[in-house]
Design an enzyme around this catalytic site. Sequence first.
Site, PDB file in Angstrom:
ATOM      1  N   HIS A 238       1.064  -1.308  -0.093  1.00  0.00           N
ATOM      2  CA  HIS A 238      -0.013   0.159  -0.179  1.00  0.00           C
ATOM      3  C   HIS A 238       0.874   1.301   0.165  1.00  0.00           C
ATOM      4  O   HIS A 238       1.524   1.522   0.899  1.00  0.00           O
ATOM      5  CB  HIS A 238      -0.900  -0.030   1.104  1.00  0.00           C
ATOM      6  CG  HIS A 238      -1.903   1.102   1.215  1.00  0.00           C
ATOM      7  ND1 HIS A 238      -3.180   1.151   1.450  1.00  0.00           N
ATOM      8  CD2 HIS A 238      -1.719   2.542   1.278  1.00  0.00           C
ATOM      9  CE1 HIS A 238      -3.635   2.290   1.450  1.00  0.00           C
ATOM     10  NE2 HIS A 238      -2.897   3.007   1.357  1.00  0.00           N
TER      11      HIS A 238
ATOM     12  N   HIS B 184       1.392   5.617  -1.454  1.00  0.00           N
ATOM     13  CA  HIS B 184       0.949   6.517  -2.616  1.00  0.00           C
ATOM     14  C   HIS B 184       2.289   7.206  -3.107  1.00  0.00           C
ATOM     15  O   HIS B 184       3.341   7.380  -2.451  1.00  0.00           O
ATOM     16  CB  HIS B 184       0.546   7.698  -1.658  1.00  0.00           C
ATOM     17  CG  HIS B 184      -0.904   7.181  -0.845  1.00  0.00           C
ATOM     18  ND1 HIS B 184      -1.910   7.383  -1.488  1.00  0.00           N
ATOM     19  CD2 HIS B 184      -0.954   6.541   0.310  1.00  0.00           C
ATOM     20  CE1 HIS B 184      -3.068   6.826  -0.636  1.00  0.00           C
ATOM     21  NE2 HIS B 184      -2.376   6.244   0.335  1.00  0.00           N
TER      22      HIS B 184
ATOM     23  N   LYS C 291      -9.349  -0.371  -5.597  1.00  0.00           N
ATOM     24  CA  LYS C 291      -9.439   0.329  -4.249  1.00  0.00           C
ATOM     25  C   LYS C 291     -10.651   1.035  -4.202  1.00  0.00           C
ATOM     26  O   LYS C 291     -11.065   1.541  -4.791  1.00  0.00           O
ATOM     27  CB  LYS C 291      -8.294   1.304  -4.333  1.00  0.00           C
ATOM     28  CG  LYS C 291      -8.418   2.371  -3.311  1.00  0.00           C
ATOM     29  CD  LYS C 291      -7.647   1.625  -2.004  1.00  0.00           C
ATOM     30  CE  LYS C 291      -7.969   2.302  -0.746  1.00  0.00           C
ATOM     31  NZ  LYS C 291      -6.679   2.627  -0.020  1.00  0.00           N
TER      32      LYS C 291
ATOM     33  N   HIS D 240     -10.416   0.845   2.112  1.00  0.00           N
ATOM     34  CA  HIS D 240      -9.901   1.825   3.039  1.00  0.00           C
ATOM     35  C   HIS D 240     -11.239   1.675   3.993  1.00  0.00           C
ATOM     36  O   HIS D 240     -12.236   2.216   3.939  1.00  0.00           O
ATOM     37  CB  HIS D 240     -10.086   3.185   2.425  1.00  0.00           C
ATOM     38  CG  HIS D 240      -9.588   4.281   3.610  1.00  0.00           C
ATOM     39  ND1 HIS D 240      -8.658   5.005   3.666  1.00  0.00           N
ATOM     40  CD2 HIS D 240     -10.469   4.858   4.718  1.00  0.00           C
ATOM     41  CE1 HIS D 240      -8.579   5.730   4.678  1.00  0.00           C
ATOM     42  NE2 HIS D 240      -9.656   5.479   5.350  1.00  0.00           N
TER      43      HIS D 240
ATOM     44  N   HIS E  79      -4.294  -0.937   6.000  1.00  0.00           N
ATOM     45  CA  HIS E  79      -3.887   0.283   7.037  1.00  0.00           C
ATOM     46  C   HIS E  79      -4.612  -0.240   8.417  1.00  0.00           C
ATOM     47  O   HIS E  79      -5.358   0.842   8.802  1.00  0.00           O
ATOM     48  CB  HIS E  79      -3.501   1.446   6.658  1.00  0.00           C
ATOM     49  CG  HIS E  79      -4.734   2.179   5.879  1.00  0.00           C
ATOM     50  ND1 HIS E  79      -5.918   1.928   6.372  1.00  0.00           N
ATOM     51  CD2 HIS E  79      -4.629   2.808   4.687  1.00  0.00           C
ATOM     52  CE1 HIS E  79      -6.682   2.708   5.357  1.00  0.00           C
ATOM     53  NE2 HIS E  79      -5.788   3.159   4.280  1.00  0.00           N
TER      54      HIS E  79
ATOM     55  N   ASP F 242       1.546   2.521   3.436  1.00  0.00           N
ATOM     56  CA  ASP F 242       0.763   3.830   3.369  1.00  0.00           C
ATOM     57  C   ASP F 242       1.605   5.116   3.347  1.00  0.00           C
ATOM     58  O   ASP F 242       1.138   6.064   3.938  1.00  0.00           O
ATOM     59  CB  ASP F 242      -0.313   3.763   4.523  1.00  0.00           C
ATOM     60  CG  ASP F 242      -1.484   4.843   3.866  1.00  0.00           C
ATOM     61  OD1 ASP F 242      -1.596   5.122   3.022  1.00  0.00           O
ATOM     62  OD2 ASP F 242      -2.445   5.007   4.744  1.00  0.00           O
TER      63      ASP F 242
ATOM     64  N   HIS G  75       3.152  14.621   1.742  1.00  0.00           N
ATOM     65  CA  HIS G  75       2.610  15.947   1.324  1.00  0.00           C
ATOM     66  C   HIS G  75       3.603  16.569   1.986  1.00  0.00           C
ATOM     67  O   HIS G  75       4.499  16.655   2.870  1.00  0.00           O
ATOM     68  CB  HIS G  75       1.431  16.178   2.543  1.00  0.00           C
ATOM     69  CG  HIS G  75       0.138  15.157   2.238  1.00  0.00           C
ATOM     70  ND1 HIS G  75      -0.803  15.575   1.397  1.00  0.00           N
ATOM     71  CD2 HIS G  75      -0.195  13.981   2.849  1.00  0.00           C
ATOM     72  CE1 HIS G  75      -1.786  14.581   1.280  1.00  0.00           C
ATOM     73  NE2 HIS G  75      -1.235  13.711   2.108  1.00  0.00           N
TER      74      HIS G  75
ATOM     75  N   ALA H 193      -3.839  14.653   5.814  1.00  0.00           N
ATOM     76  CA  ALA H 193      -3.617  13.529   6.405  1.00  0.00           C
ATOM     77  C   ALA H 193      -2.464  12.374   5.695  1.00  0.00           C
ATOM     78  O   ALA H 193      -2.428  12.404   4.421  1.00  0.00           O
ATOM     79  CB  ALA H 193      -4.736  12.530   6.480  1.00  0.00           C
TER      80      ALA H 193
HETATM   81  O1  DOR Z   1      -3.351   9.379   5.845  1.00  0.00           O
HETATM   82  C1  DOR Z   1      -3.499   9.012   4.851  1.00  0.00           C
HETATM   83  N1  DOR Z   1      -3.106   9.749   3.639  1.00  0.00           N
HETATM   84  N2  DOR Z   1      -4.676   8.080   4.448  1.00  0.00           N
HETATM   85  C2  DOR Z   1      -5.296   7.886   3.594  1.00  0.00           C
HETATM   86  O2  DOR Z   1      -6.001   6.979   3.354  1.00  0.00           O
HETATM   87  C3  DOR Z   1      -4.913   8.792   2.165  1.00  0.00           C
HETATM   88  C4  DOR Z   1      -3.440   9.214   2.486  1.00  0.00           C
HETATM   89  C5  DOR Z   1      -3.044  10.091   1.272  1.00  0.00           C
HETATM   90  O3  DOR Z   1      -3.254  10.018  -0.053  1.00  0.00           O
HETATM   91  O4  DOR Z   1      -2.653  11.160   1.710  1.00  0.00           O
HETATM   92 ZN    ZN Z   2      -3.297   4.814   1.720  1.00  0.00          ZN
END
Ligand code: DOR
Ligand code: ZN
Length: 350
Positions: free
Chosen positions: A18, A20, A104, A141, A179, A252, A256, A268
């Site tokens: 998992h 990003h 997903k 999720h 997660h 996960d 950012h 998040a």
């Molecule tokens: O904390 C998170 N960030 N949880 C998620 O489900 C998405 C992820 C994000 O894409 O930033």
């Molecule tokens: Zn995620």
Amino acid sequence: MAAHKISELTIRRPDDWHLHLRDGAMLQAVLPETARHFDRAIVMPNLVPPVITGADARAYRARIEAALPKGAAFKPLMTLYLTEDTDPDDVAAAFADGTATAVKLYPAGATTNSASGVQDFEKVRTVLDRMAEIGMPLCVHGEVTHSDVDIFDREAVFIEKVLKPIRKKTPDLKIVMEHITTQDAVDYVRDNHRNLAATITTHHLIINRNHILVGGIRPHYYCLPVAKRERHRIALVEAAVSGDKRFFLGTDSAPHTDANKIQTCGCAGVFSATNTMSCLAEVFATAGKLKKLEAFTSLNGPLFYGLPPNSATMTLRRGAPVDYPKQIETEDGPVTVFNPGFPLHWHVDP
Ligand code: DOR
Ligand code: ZN
């Protein structure tokens, strides 16, 4: 030798089930951090706009491959973002030709870029039935989004209100609860042997909700699902180090920029791609279960997905604390690397 005396450990190269990776400048900056230690990753489709069709996934995969450092052996495993308009034929074709590994499911509004997610689960029934037929996994999720459900209860309520009904109607569907953050989810996976597994992140093995809130707010520990009480963290560690085949690593890792994290309304996500293997080695060593690390990072995931484990290996060696960068620079601004709050003694030799 007792597990706590081990100072060197060779395991098959891990996968991240998992992840990003984002797009553009952010993709360029964070991809090497994952490709350094991981051979494969399940890549999340929550871009803006999301990766919905097979064609979207092929185009995104090409952008990832173009951003890979020279010589990297990393293979992205693509996912399709489930919407109420998703075409079952397109999903089946993408699975058949190897474009997509999983679909997903984001409940609408659950997290970052989830506005196009599912509100009415009956509207995706034909897609889920088709996936069950062809053996394509659904990554979930697992949080409800109703405003009347407390954020700390959203995972447990999801299991009762959404997951159980889906599994009852489509028992042949392979589901990964992603997660997981609660004892409730650990118990649910342990008690249900058929077609069900769960990923656990690095940070949820290390932080509880106090880390986010005590002594000041710590935006870099804020993610979704939000970390829970200590007893839940302990349940997650027990599941991860148990060797139980239904639990495996999904970091996960979700970058950012600091500007977007440290905000009146901050994003998040915890970015842990850089130091995840060293963090995990500490967690497993502390539990006296280093020998189970390979199952969690490199064997259980491929088994569930029906893929061979990686043949190349990685060696972890214990020594002086590793000096990981505190931030990764990107053209969009710095991204802070997960701080586990303890020194990381385990060095990784890819
Ligand atoms: O904390 C998170 N960030 N949880 C998620 O489900 C998405 C992820 C994000 O894409 O930033
Ligand atoms: Zn995620």
